[in-house]
Design an enzyme around this catalytic site. Structure first.
Site, PDB file in Angstrom:
ATOM      1  CD  GLU A  91      -1.552   2.426   1.815  1.00  0.00           C
ATOM      2  OE1 GLU A  91      -2.225   3.430   1.583  1.00  0.00           O
ATOM      3  OE2 GLU A  91      -0.493   2.475   2.485  1.00  0.00           O
ATOM      4  CD  GLU A  92       2.520   3.076   4.104  1.00  0.00           C
ATOM      5  OE1 GLU A  92       2.366   4.120   3.465  1.00  0.00           O
ATOM      6  OE2 GLU A  92       2.086   2.917   5.247  1.00  0.00           O
TER       7      GLU A  92
END
Lengths: 463, 463
Positions: B331-332
């Site tokens: 996600e990051e």
């Protein structure tokens, strides 16, 4: 996750289904100003930094408590209030003495150190400490059932945990606190020579939590030493007792109760523009326990209360009623400050219309706990839409606060700030109640929420 | 502050003014069981302890990320789910290299160390670092106004703070984050040789906060190194620049982007008893930044999502629909896991009816942020009385979550857990996002709140 700027707020209020007056628009603008100022130029956090880190733990009768009186008096004077003064009150003075020492001793004399602390108000052990077998109980009923035969000459270990499935941790605390407050008094009746109490915390760790205890009317020779043991220590001791029921527990403490000493409630006020003889009080307690800074209990409540008056001055709001901040002394082990303030208010026949206390920590505010009648509760709930942008939604009936409660017979509306309660008892009365546990914004939001309710009640009166 | 035992709850529901069905009573009992189990025998905290303290920061493509995949797969298998598998996904691999080094240099060559960290995805500086004068700006408009003449050859310092007067800190983050994400791309257009960005935090401290950045379509030779500077460092630099506009800033970082590597989303499911081909997803992201454990971002969301399925198994609840936990990878710095899951769901023509994400920290839950239509929003809000005993009150329209959003076109109801937001960005993406910042009960209440909504939607369907 949108912000609510003033125009949107007004729009929302104008077109919402509740009946909206010009007042509500004006109120919503004032609340926005209050929250903005608290979050962008607030002083609460700096004051708390000083109270916690420059002064430290403020047990009644201590040098630190007196320093806190002088500091807060000076800071209130800086705010340019109409009046700032000290209200004298005699307070108990109890000191912990040297650090307590305790161990569990097995059959072969092997020792394991236990983390304990004396409960506030406890008598000391003899100089050489006490050592005895341990009887574990959950409650006073179990104690009675065991009776003198099983208890005499032993140390009673109260080990009823706080109930983890309760959502409000305050309820879980209330459900377990009689062990700490009255455990020694009850156990002494059956000949116990000491009392150990599981720390009132839902967190498993190694820090014992102190707190007030009482011997009731027991004569001096029936007062037995009482200590708190950390939650990890309590679990360990309980497990060990199942394996080795004859183990012994040793502890030593040299706490002492001295003669009462002179102290003060610190009071500041903005005189009312329309009703100078009607009083609204906001406060917290200036004293704390001695194991840490007392940043959350109740440094937070003090600086939030001071911030309410700072906000009114800063925003140039002239209250109709006289608004007082009261920093009560000795809530923790005597409540003398709260009792004194109520007594003086009654003696002087001062008409108090509202009192608000913050003594549950400076965590994110969720709302208020109200002690009032149906009409006032309804009025306060009618302001819920004004609070909604700030995520304040609780307007429950419930306990307001220890220091304002002595005024209850002469006051229509009492309220306690209800912050989020999950973290509070993890650190409450322990070495971990320190400044770093306080979040600046949470503290400021609490102050703004208190100022908002004070403002609304000042504007619209009580029923 | 009373507790709500089941009988009281039922009484409350039966006699409240809203229309109450047998369903509501059954639902209230189920929610009580869910919260009780989460608070008294939950596993989320232990899982998070392992992810944080045994594994640590889980940046995509790292050894730790792969360890986390294996660990959570094994733990899901322990739960006795109907199916547990790994969904392959290629992810970017970026490494920080040695610790960044930076200083401010005055006219006489005097140096003051500055706390910085490379932004995720940044190119390195040359081996000897870069040193240049600094141009401070608040936003891209200001950058444009200054133009090439004032910027060429310099380091651009983006110093727009997060807005402190917003109540949701997520909104304040959103309002400041374009500096971090696109600052380098924008500044390079005017010939800047490097970018410094004020850390996205409302707390004043010395820890820089990393986070994703992008060069857009800029060719390799127009990619300039980008670093975050701590909030204290940003204030210091800004003050100094007013006194000494010609000071120089030096920084050195040797981060590197490698070829993509293979990784996985971790998925487990309980097959639906009535509608095995209808899917409900609950998830968080397994990757984190590298500066700390990533306990709050988003270890918390992962273990809460796992706990939802554990609770259903433990309470012997057989969902009608197939319930999936998805621990998304990357996600990051790429969102590859979220994109892959949505792509596969579409490819296999899997009918998804609901997705819930937890990626705002494991703080006390306040409610949900909903992306849905009016009918479903209304149905969810009609459950508010069921949530009231647990102090859940927010059912706002808003952003759900990055990892589930790629499914939006094929799903009717998306929701994000909304925890209290005050503390999140203080630690987010910094060295302080560690396990000790997580409160066990807050984490568990979040998991129970997620399980409750999953249960209600499973029972009553979507509109």
């Amino acid at each position: 996750m949108k912000n609510f700027p003033i125009p949107t707020l007004i729009f929302f209020l104008l077109f919402s289904t509740i009946s909206i007056s010009q007042n509500a628009v004006q109120d919503s603008i004032m609340l926005k100003k209050i929250y903005n100022s608290a979050l962008t130029d607030g002083k609460a956090y700096d004051w708390l930094d000083y109270l916690s880190n420059e002064i430290g733990g403020r047990l009644s009768g201590s040098f630190e408590a007196e320093s806190a009186v002088k500091y807060t008096e000076a800071e209130l004077k800086e705010l340019g209030l109409d009046k700032v003064w000290l209200q004298p009150v005699m307070v108990p003075k109890w000191t912990r003495g040297f650090k307590e020492y305790a161990y569990i001793e097995g059959d072969a004399g092997e020792k394991t150190i236990a983390n304990i602390c004396a409960l506030g108000g406890s008598v000391p052990t003899p100089n050489l400490g006490i050592k005895a077998e341990v009887v574990e109980v959950q409650n006073f009923e179990e104690l009675e059932k065991l009776g003198k035969e099983k208890i005499e000459g032993k140390i009673v270990f109260f080990n009823r945990p706080m109930q983890a499935d309760l959502i409000h941790t305050g309820s879980a605390y209330g459900g377990a606190s009689n062990q700490r407050y009255s455990g020694a008094e009850q156990a002494a009746k059956y000949g116990a020579i000491g009392v150990l109490v599981r720390s009132l915390s839902l967190k498993m760790d190694d820090s014992p939590h102190t707190g007030a205890m009482s011997y009731g009317d027991a004569p001096a020779n029936q007062r037995i030493p009482a200590a708190a043991i950390s939650t990890n220590g309590a679990e360990y001791l309980s497990t060990l007792l199942k394996l080795k029921p004859n183990l012994k527990f040793y502890f030593k403490q040299n706490c002492k109760t001295w003669d009462d000493v002179a102290s003060y409630n610190v009071i500041g006020e903005i005189t009312g523009s329309q009703f100078p003889n009607k009083f609204m009080v906001v406060g917290g307690h200036l004293d704390s326990w001695d194991l840490a800074d007392g940043a959350q209990d109740d440094g937070a409540g003090c600086v939030q209360s001071m911030e309410v008056l700072r906000l009114f001055k800063k925003l140039n709001y002239k209250p109709k009623n006289t608004i007082r901040v009261v920093l009560f002394m000795n809530e923790e082990n005597g409540l003398r400050g709260g009792l004194k303030y109520a007594e003086e208010a009654k003696r002087k026949n001062e008409k108090h219309v509202f009192a608000l206390e913050s003594d549950s920590g400076g965590y994110t505010p969720r709302g208020f706990s109200l002690e009032t009648d149906a009409a006032n509760a309804q009025q306060i709930r009618s302001w819920e839409p004004l609070f909604r942008p700030y995520l304040i939604h609780l307007f429950d009936e419930g306990y307001s606060g220890a220091d304002i409660r002595p005024m209850k017979e002469n006051i229509t509306v009492l309220a306690g700030l209800q912050p989020d309660s999950q973290r509070y008892f993890d650190i409450h009365h322990s070495e971990n109640d320190t400044f770093d546990q306080v979040n600046k914004r949470e503290l400021e939001l609490g102050a703004a929420t208190m100022a908002s309710l004070m403002y609304l009640i000042d504007m619209h009166g009580v029923k």
